[in-house]
Scaffold this active site. Structure first.
Site, PDB file in Angstrom:
ATOM      1  N   GLY A   1       0.840  -1.195   0.000  1.00 30.29           N
ATOM      2  CA  GLY A   1       0.000   0.000   0.000  1.00 30.29           C
ATOM      3  C   GLY A   1       0.869   1.236   0.000  1.00 30.29           C
ATOM      4  O   GLY A   1       2.060   1.159   0.323  1.00 30.29           O
TER       5      GLY A   1
ATOM      6  N   GLN B   1       2.846   9.884   1.968  1.00 31.23           N
ATOM      7  CA  GLN B   1       4.206   9.325   2.022  1.00 31.23           C
ATOM      8  C   GLN B   1       5.105   9.833   0.897  1.00 31.23           C
ATOM      9  O   GLN B   1       6.320   9.770   1.004  1.00 31.23           O
ATOM     10  CB  GLN B   1       4.150   7.789   1.952  1.00 31.23           C
ATOM     11  CG  GLN B   1       3.517   7.166   3.188  1.00 31.23           C
ATOM     12  CD  GLN B   1       3.413   5.666   3.047  1.00 31.23           C
ATOM     13  OE1 GLN B   1       2.475   5.163   2.439  1.00 31.23           O
ATOM     14  NE2 GLN B   1       4.379   4.946   3.585  1.00 31.23           N
TER      15      GLN B   1
ATOM     16  N   CYS C   1       6.046  -0.447   7.550  1.00 30.00           N
ATOM     17  CA  CYS C   1       5.680   0.768   6.836  1.00 30.00           C
ATOM     18  C   CYS C   1       6.886   1.226   6.033  1.00 30.00           C
ATOM     19  O   CYS C   1       8.005   1.257   6.546  1.00 30.00           O
ATOM     20  CB  CYS C   1       5.275   1.854   7.840  1.00 30.00           C
ATOM     21  SG  CYS C   1       4.783   3.401   7.056  1.00 30.00           S
ATOM     22  N   LEU C   2       6.637   1.594   4.788  1.00 27.50           N
ATOM     23  CA  LEU C   2       7.730   2.070   3.933  1.00 27.50           C
ATOM     24  C   LEU C   2       8.330   3.363   4.483  1.00 27.50           C
ATOM     25  O   LEU C   2       9.469   3.697   4.152  1.00 27.50           O
ATOM     26  CB  LEU C   2       7.222   2.280   2.501  1.00 27.50           C
ATOM     27  CG  LEU C   2       6.759   0.997   1.785  1.00 27.50           C
ATOM     28  CD1 LEU C   2       6.091   1.351   0.465  1.00 27.50           C
ATOM     29  CD2 LEU C   2       7.920   0.036   1.570  1.00 27.50           C
TER      30      LEU C   2
ATOM     31  N   HIS D   1      -4.315   1.293   7.643  1.00 32.69           N
ATOM     32  CA  HIS D   1      -2.953   1.822   7.784  1.00 32.69           C
ATOM     33  C   HIS D   1      -2.771   3.041   6.862  1.00 32.69           C
ATOM     34  O   HIS D   1      -2.232   4.074   7.286  1.00 32.69           O
ATOM     35  CB  HIS D   1      -1.963   0.690   7.450  1.00 32.69           C
ATOM     36  CG  HIS D   1      -0.522   1.075   7.401  1.00 32.69           C
ATOM     37  ND1 HIS D   1       0.418   0.563   8.275  1.00 32.69           N
ATOM     38  CD2 HIS D   1       0.174   1.878   6.555  1.00 32.69           C
ATOM     39  CE1 HIS D   1       1.610   1.069   7.970  1.00 32.69           C
ATOM     40  NE2 HIS D   1       1.491   1.865   6.925  1.00 32.69           N
ATOM     41  N   GLU D   2      -3.236   2.920   5.628  1.00 32.84           N
ATOM     42  CA  GLU D   2      -3.082   4.035   4.664  1.00 32.84           C
ATOM     43  C   GLU D   2      -3.945   5.229   5.056  1.00 32.84           C
ATOM     44  O   GLU D   2      -3.530   6.387   4.902  1.00 32.84           O
ATOM     45  CB  GLU D   2      -3.439   3.595   3.237  1.00 32.84           C
ATOM     46  CG  GLU D   2      -2.693   2.391   2.697  1.00 32.84           C
ATOM     47  CD  GLU D   2      -1.202   2.412   2.929  1.00 32.84           C
ATOM     48  OE1 GLU D   2      -0.621   3.495   3.059  1.00 32.84           O
ATOM     49  OE2 GLU D   2      -0.622   1.319   2.997  1.00 32.84           O
TER      50      GLU D   2
ATOM     51  N   HIS E   1      -2.245   7.331   7.514  1.00 33.19           N
ATOM     52  CA  HIS E   1      -1.259   8.243   6.894  1.00 33.19           C
ATOM     53  C   HIS E   1      -1.927   9.546   6.452  1.00 33.19           C
ATOM     54  O   HIS E   1      -1.357  10.628   6.602  1.00 33.19           O
ATOM     55  CB  HIS E   1      -0.625   7.595   5.661  1.00 33.19           C
ATOM     56  CG  HIS E   1       0.516   6.659   5.953  1.00 33.19           C
ATOM     57  ND1 HIS E   1       1.655   7.042   6.625  1.00 33.19           N
ATOM     58  CD2 HIS E   1       0.709   5.355   5.625  1.00 33.19           C
ATOM     59  CE1 HIS E   1       2.500   6.013   6.695  1.00 33.19           C
ATOM     60  NE2 HIS E   1       1.943   4.968   6.102  1.00 33.19           N
TER      61      HIS E   1
HETATM   62  O1  GNR Z   1       4.104  -2.674   2.596  1.00 33.82           O
HETATM   63  C1  GNR Z   1       3.452  -2.561   3.628  1.00 33.82           C
HETATM   64  N1  GNR Z   1       3.136  -3.665   4.340  1.00 33.82           N
HETATM   65  C2  GNR Z   1       2.196  -3.679   5.371  1.00 33.82           C
HETATM   66  C3  GNR Z   1       2.135  -4.817   6.159  1.00 33.82           C
HETATM   67  C4  GNR Z   1       1.232  -4.907   7.183  1.00 33.82           C
HETATM   68  C5  GNR Z   1       0.359  -3.850   7.420  1.00 33.82           C
HETATM   69  C6  GNR Z   1       0.428  -2.702   6.658  1.00 33.82           C
HETATM   70  C7  GNR Z   1       1.334  -2.609   5.633  1.00 33.82           C
HETATM   71  S1  GNR Z   1       1.381  -1.193   4.640  1.00 33.82           S
HETATM   72  C8  GNR Z   1       3.040  -1.215   4.089  1.00 33.82           C
HETATM   73  C9  GNR Z   1       3.276  -0.146   3.045  1.00 33.82           C
HETATM   74  C10 GNR Z   1       3.095   1.217   3.672  1.00 33.82           C
HETATM   75  O2  GNR Z   1       3.874   1.722   4.413  1.00 33.82           O
HETATM   76  N2  GNR Z   1       1.979   1.832   3.409  1.00 33.82           N
HETATM   77  O3  GNR Z   1       1.725   3.019   3.985  1.00 33.82           O
HETATM   78 NI    NI Z   2       2.836   3.047   5.839  1.00 32.81          NI
END
Ligand code: GNR
Ligand code: NI
Length: 171
Positions: free
Chosen positions: A46, A51, A91-92, A133-134, A137
């Site tokens: 995601g 980001q 998270c990236l 999660h997104e 952000h």
């Molecule tokens: O790549 C991602 N893996 C992930 C794994 C478990 C729960 C959420 C994520 S999102 C993350 C990519 C990211 O940072 N998206 O904002």
């Molecule tokens: Ni993230």
């Protein structure tokens, strides 16, 4: 197309609250394409516009193994959530750190797709976790905010040190 630069914690720009998208046009679709390329390349499941330092309410996701199930959510809103699931999240924007986070197992989410069509979707499992999660952000929130201050501070100091070494050209 150019890969976009992903902001990393504790960059204050990650704390920006994104504003709604007003028009779904070709310029936005070009950004969406760049976000997918950046996400697949990372690789991640995601990516939120926040980001890549674009503070619009837009996210992309693809949790499939074959990377052939892309989702684009513009101005997403959660209508309903239920159940609890725990996922080892990464998270990236917090590279190298993984922690168990509790989220709703099911969400009903309303959004505009890449054609500007109003969609309501019921989502479960990893895609539901990823969308939550997104969406965090887009409100300037990171998964580390759910951890203890001790853990969050440890992560921040390690990333600050990495960023310092990179700036000095060490690593
Ligand atoms: O790549 C991602 N893996 C992930 C794994 C478990 C729960 C959420 C994520 S999102 C993350 C990519 C990211 O940072 N998206 O904002
Ligand atoms: Ni993230």
């Amino acid at each position: 197309m150019p890969k976009l630069k992903i902001l990393e914690f504790p960059d204050p720009r990650l704390r920006t609250k994104a504003t709604p998208v007003q028009v779904v046009d070709d310029e936005l679709r070009a950004l969406i394409d760049d976000m997918f390329e950046t996400m697949y390349d990372a690789p991640g499941i995601g990516l939120a516009a926040t980001q890549v330092d674009v503070h619009k309410r837009l996210l992309v996701a693809d949790v499939s193994i074959d990377k052939d199930a892309p989702y684009v959510l513009i101005n997403p809103e959660i209508l309903e959530k239920d159940g609890i699931t725990v996922t080892d999240e990464g998270c990236l924007s917090v590279p190298g750190f993984y922690e168990e986070i509790e989220r709703a197992e099911h969400i009903r989410v309303r959004y505009l797709d890449r054609d500007g069509i109003d969609i309501v979707l019921d989502v479960h499992g990893l895609l539901a976790v990823c969308i939550q999660h997104e969406m965090d952000h887009l409100d300037g929130k990171l998964f580390v905010d759910y951890l203890s201050e001790v853990k969050r501070t440890r992560i921040r100091k390690k990333l600050e040190k990495e960023h310092r070494l990179l700036a000095e050209g060490v690593a």
